[in-house]
Structures are given as structure tokens and as C-alpha cells.
Scaffold this motif. Structure first.
Motif, PDB file in Angstrom:
ATOM      1  N   ILE A 149      25.601  -4.375 -19.079  1.00 50.91           N
ATOM      2  CA  ILE A 149      25.149  -5.728 -19.433  1.00 50.91           C
ATOM      3  C   ILE A 149      23.691  -5.908 -19.034  1.00 50.91           C
ATOM      4  O   ILE A 149      23.293  -5.544 -17.927  1.00 50.91           O
ATOM      5  CB  ILE A 149      26.009  -6.794 -18.725  1.00 50.91           C
ATOM      6  N   GLY A 150      22.911  -6.498 -19.932  1.00 47.54           N
ATOM      7  CA  GLY A 150      21.545  -6.899 -19.645  1.00 47.54           C
ATOM      8  C   GLY A 150      21.454  -8.409 -19.734  1.00 47.54           C
ATOM      9  O   GLY A 150      21.906  -9.002 -20.711  1.00 47.54           O
ATOM     10  N   ILE A 151      20.894  -9.030 -18.706  1.00 44.92           N
ATOM     11  CA  ILE A 151      20.841 -10.495 -18.632  1.00 44.92           C
ATOM     12  C   ILE A 151      19.387 -10.961 -18.599  1.00 44.92           C
ATOM     13  O   ILE A 151      18.572 -10.423 -17.853  1.00 44.92           O
ATOM     14  CB  ILE A 151      21.552 -10.999 -17.359  1.00 44.92           C
ATOM     15  N   ALA A 152      19.094 -11.975 -19.395  1.00 51.53           N
ATOM     16  CA  ALA A 152      17.786 -12.633 -19.366  1.00 51.53           C
ATOM     17  C   ALA A 152      18.028 -14.136 -19.504  1.00 51.53           C
ATOM     18  O   ALA A 152      18.955 -14.556 -20.192  1.00 51.53           O
ATOM     19  CB  ALA A 152      16.901 -12.139 -20.495  1.00 51.53           C
ATOM     20  N   THR A 153      17.211 -14.934 -18.843  1.00 48.06           N
ATOM     21  CA  THR A 153      17.371 -16.384 -18.892  1.00 48.06           C
ATOM     22  C   THR A 153      16.100 -17.054 -19.414  1.00 48.06           C
ATOM     23  O   THR A 153      14.992 -16.553 -19.221  1.00 48.06           O
ATOM     24  CB  THR A 153      17.719 -16.958 -17.504  1.00 48.06           C
ATOM     25  N   PHE A 154      16.299 -18.174 -20.068  1.00 47.38           N
ATOM     26  CA  PHE A 154      15.195 -18.974 -20.594  1.00 47.38           C
ATOM     27  C   PHE A 154      14.991 -20.177 -19.687  1.00 47.38           C
ATOM     28  O   PHE A 154      15.971 -20.798 -19.299  1.00 47.38           O
ATOM     29  CB  PHE A 154      15.547 -19.456 -22.007  1.00 47.38           C
ATOM     30  N   PRO A 155      13.812 -20.511 -19.311  1.00 45.64           N
ATOM     31  CA  PRO A 155      12.521 -19.940 -19.661  1.00 45.64           C
ATOM     32  C   PRO A 155      11.990 -18.947 -18.619  1.00 45.64           C
ATOM     33  O   PRO A 155      10.861 -18.502 -18.725  1.00 45.64           O
ATOM     34  CB  PRO A 155      11.618 -21.163 -19.737  1.00 45.64           C
ATOM     35  N   GLU A 156      12.798 -18.593 -17.619  1.00 49.41           N
ATOM     36  CA  GLU A 156      12.317 -17.733 -16.533  1.00 49.41           C
ATOM     37  C   GLU A 156      11.870 -16.347 -17.010  1.00 49.41           C
ATOM     38  O   GLU A 156      10.869 -15.824 -16.516  1.00 49.41           O
ATOM     39  CB  GLU A 156      13.391 -17.569 -15.446  1.00 49.41           C
ATOM     40  N   ASP A 157      12.591 -15.763 -17.953  1.00 52.62           N
ATOM     41  CA  ASP A 157      12.303 -14.395 -18.372  1.00 52.62           C
ATOM     42  C   ASP A 157      11.560 -14.301 -19.694  1.00 52.62           C
ATOM     43  O   ASP A 157      11.063 -13.234 -20.038  1.00 52.62           O
ATOM     44  CB  ASP A 157      13.606 -13.594 -18.469  1.00 52.62           C
ATOM     45  N   ALA A 158      11.468 -15.391 -20.452  1.00 51.80           N
ATOM     46  CA  ALA A 158      10.799 -15.360 -21.751  1.00 51.80           C
ATOM     47  C   ALA A 158      10.539 -16.777 -22.238  1.00 51.80           C
ATOM     48  O   ALA A 158      11.280 -17.699 -21.909  1.00 51.80           O
ATOM     49  CB  ALA A 158      11.659 -14.622 -22.763  1.00 51.80           C
ATOM     50  N   GLY A 159       9.495 -16.918 -23.043  1.00 47.90           N
ATOM     51  CA  GLY A 159       9.139 -18.231 -23.561  1.00 47.90           C
ATOM     52  C   GLY A 159       9.595 -18.486 -24.983  1.00 47.90           C
ATOM     53  O   GLY A 159       9.565 -19.613 -25.452  1.00 47.90           O
ATOM     54  N   THR A 160      10.021 -17.422 -25.689  1.00 44.84           N
ATOM     55  CA  THR A 160      10.495 -17.573 -27.061  1.00 44.84           C
ATOM     56  C   THR A 160      11.841 -16.879 -27.209  1.00 44.84           C
ATOM     57  O   THR A 160      12.210 -16.027 -26.391  1.00 44.84           O
ATOM     58  CB  THR A 160       9.518 -16.946 -28.073  1.00 44.84           C
ATOM     59  N   ALA A 161      12.546 -17.212 -28.274  1.00 44.61           N
ATOM     60  CA  ALA A 161      13.851 -16.594 -28.523  1.00 44.61           C
ATOM     61  C   ALA A 161      13.710 -15.083 -28.694  1.00 44.61           C
ATOM     62  O   ALA A 161      14.506 -14.309 -28.158  1.00 44.61           O
ATOM     63  CB  ALA A 161      14.500 -17.213 -29.756  1.00 44.61           C
ATOM     64  N   GLY A 162      12.690 -14.661 -29.435  1.00 38.30           N
ATOM     65  CA  GLY A 162      12.473 -13.231 -29.647  1.00 38.30           C
ATOM     66  C   GLY A 162      12.197 -12.485 -28.355  1.00 38.30           C
ATOM     67  O   GLY A 162      12.729 -11.389 -28.129  1.00 38.30           O
ATOM     68  N   ASP A 163      11.362 -13.081 -27.494  1.00 38.49           N
ATOM     69  CA  ASP A 163      11.055 -12.453 -26.206  1.00 38.49           C
ATOM     70  C   ASP A 163      12.273 -12.444 -25.290  1.00 38.49           C
ATOM     71  O   ASP A 163      12.452 -11.528 -24.491  1.00 38.49           O
ATOM     72  CB  ASP A 163       9.891 -13.167 -25.525  1.00 38.49           C
ATOM     73  N   ALA A 198      16.415  -9.238 -22.576  1.00 37.76           N
ATOM     74  CA  ALA A 198      17.827  -8.901 -22.363  1.00 37.76           C
ATOM     75  C   ALA A 198      18.113  -7.475 -22.827  1.00 37.76           C
ATOM     76  O   ALA A 198      18.842  -6.727 -22.174  1.00 37.76           O
ATOM     77  CB  ALA A 198      18.723  -9.887 -23.091  1.00 37.76           C
ATOM     78  N   ASP A 199      17.531  -7.083 -23.944  1.00 36.42           N
ATOM     79  CA  ASP A 199      17.728  -5.734 -24.468  1.00 36.42           C
ATOM     80  C   ASP A 199      17.143  -4.685 -23.523  1.00 36.42           C
ATOM     81  O   ASP A 199      17.763  -3.657 -23.257  1.00 36.42           O
ATOM     82  CB  ASP A 199      17.088  -5.633 -25.848  1.00 36.42           C
ATOM     83  N   THR A 200      15.972  -4.969 -22.987  1.00 35.85           N
ATOM     84  CA  THR A 200      15.349  -4.053 -22.028  1.00 35.85           C
ATOM     85  C   THR A 200      16.216  -3.929 -20.786  1.00 35.85           C
ATOM     86  O   THR A 200      16.434  -2.825 -20.270  1.00 35.85           O
ATOM     87  CB  THR A 200      13.934  -4.544 -21.660  1.00 35.85           C
ATOM     88  N   ALA A 201      16.734  -5.055 -20.302  1.00 36.66           N
ATOM     89  CA  ALA A 201      17.621  -5.022 -19.137  1.00 36.66           C
ATOM     90  C   ALA A 201      18.898  -4.250 -19.458  1.00 36.66           C
ATOM     91  O   ALA A 201      19.420  -3.509 -18.608  1.00 36.66           O
ATOM     92  CB  ALA A 201      17.953  -6.445 -18.688  1.00 36.66           C
TER      93      ALA A 201
END
Length: 64
Positions: A7-21, A26-29
Motif C-alpha cells: 500500500i502507498g498512502i498520500a494525503t491532500f494537501p500535505e503530500d500534493a497540491g493537485t489531484a494528479g500530484d 501515492a503511486d511512488t509510495a
């Protein structure tokens, strides 16, 4: 039959400012989790250029 989960986890807005980012973080994680072995979870780092966007290293600690 057995299964494993990475599992890779990313949260908005802490890890990215746009949906694509956010998806990219998350994909990188996710790929860091896969590189670390089976049944791993990795959180995207909250700062650009940090471990979430860098290739995994053997020193990455296992997920707890």
C-alpha cells in the motif's frame, strides 16, 4: 492460496497540491512499499524531493 498487499498512502494537501500530484505521490509510495517486500505500507513524505520521490534504499525501515 495466499495473498499479500502493498500500500502507498498520500494525503491532500500535505503530500500534493493537485489531484494528479496526489496520485503520483501515492503511486511512488506504493512502489517503495513493493520494493521493500511483501505486506508493506509506505507513506508519501510531505516535502518535495524527500524519500517519497526518491528511489527506495536498503535502509528504508519496515512499516510498523
Amino acid at each position: 492460496m495466499s495473498m499479500s498487499v502493498s500500500i502507498g498512502i498520500a494525503t491532500f494537501p500535505e503530500d500534493a497540491g493537485t489531484a494528479g500530484d496526489l496520485v503520483l505521490a501515492a503511486d511512488t509510495a506504493l512502489y517503495r512499499a513493493k520494493a521493500a517486500g511483501r505486506d508493506q505500507v509506505r507513506q508519501a513524505a510531505s516535502t518535495p524531493g524527500s524519500a517519497a520521490t526518491s528511489p527506495p534504499t536498503p535502509t528504508d525501515p519496515p512499516a510498523s
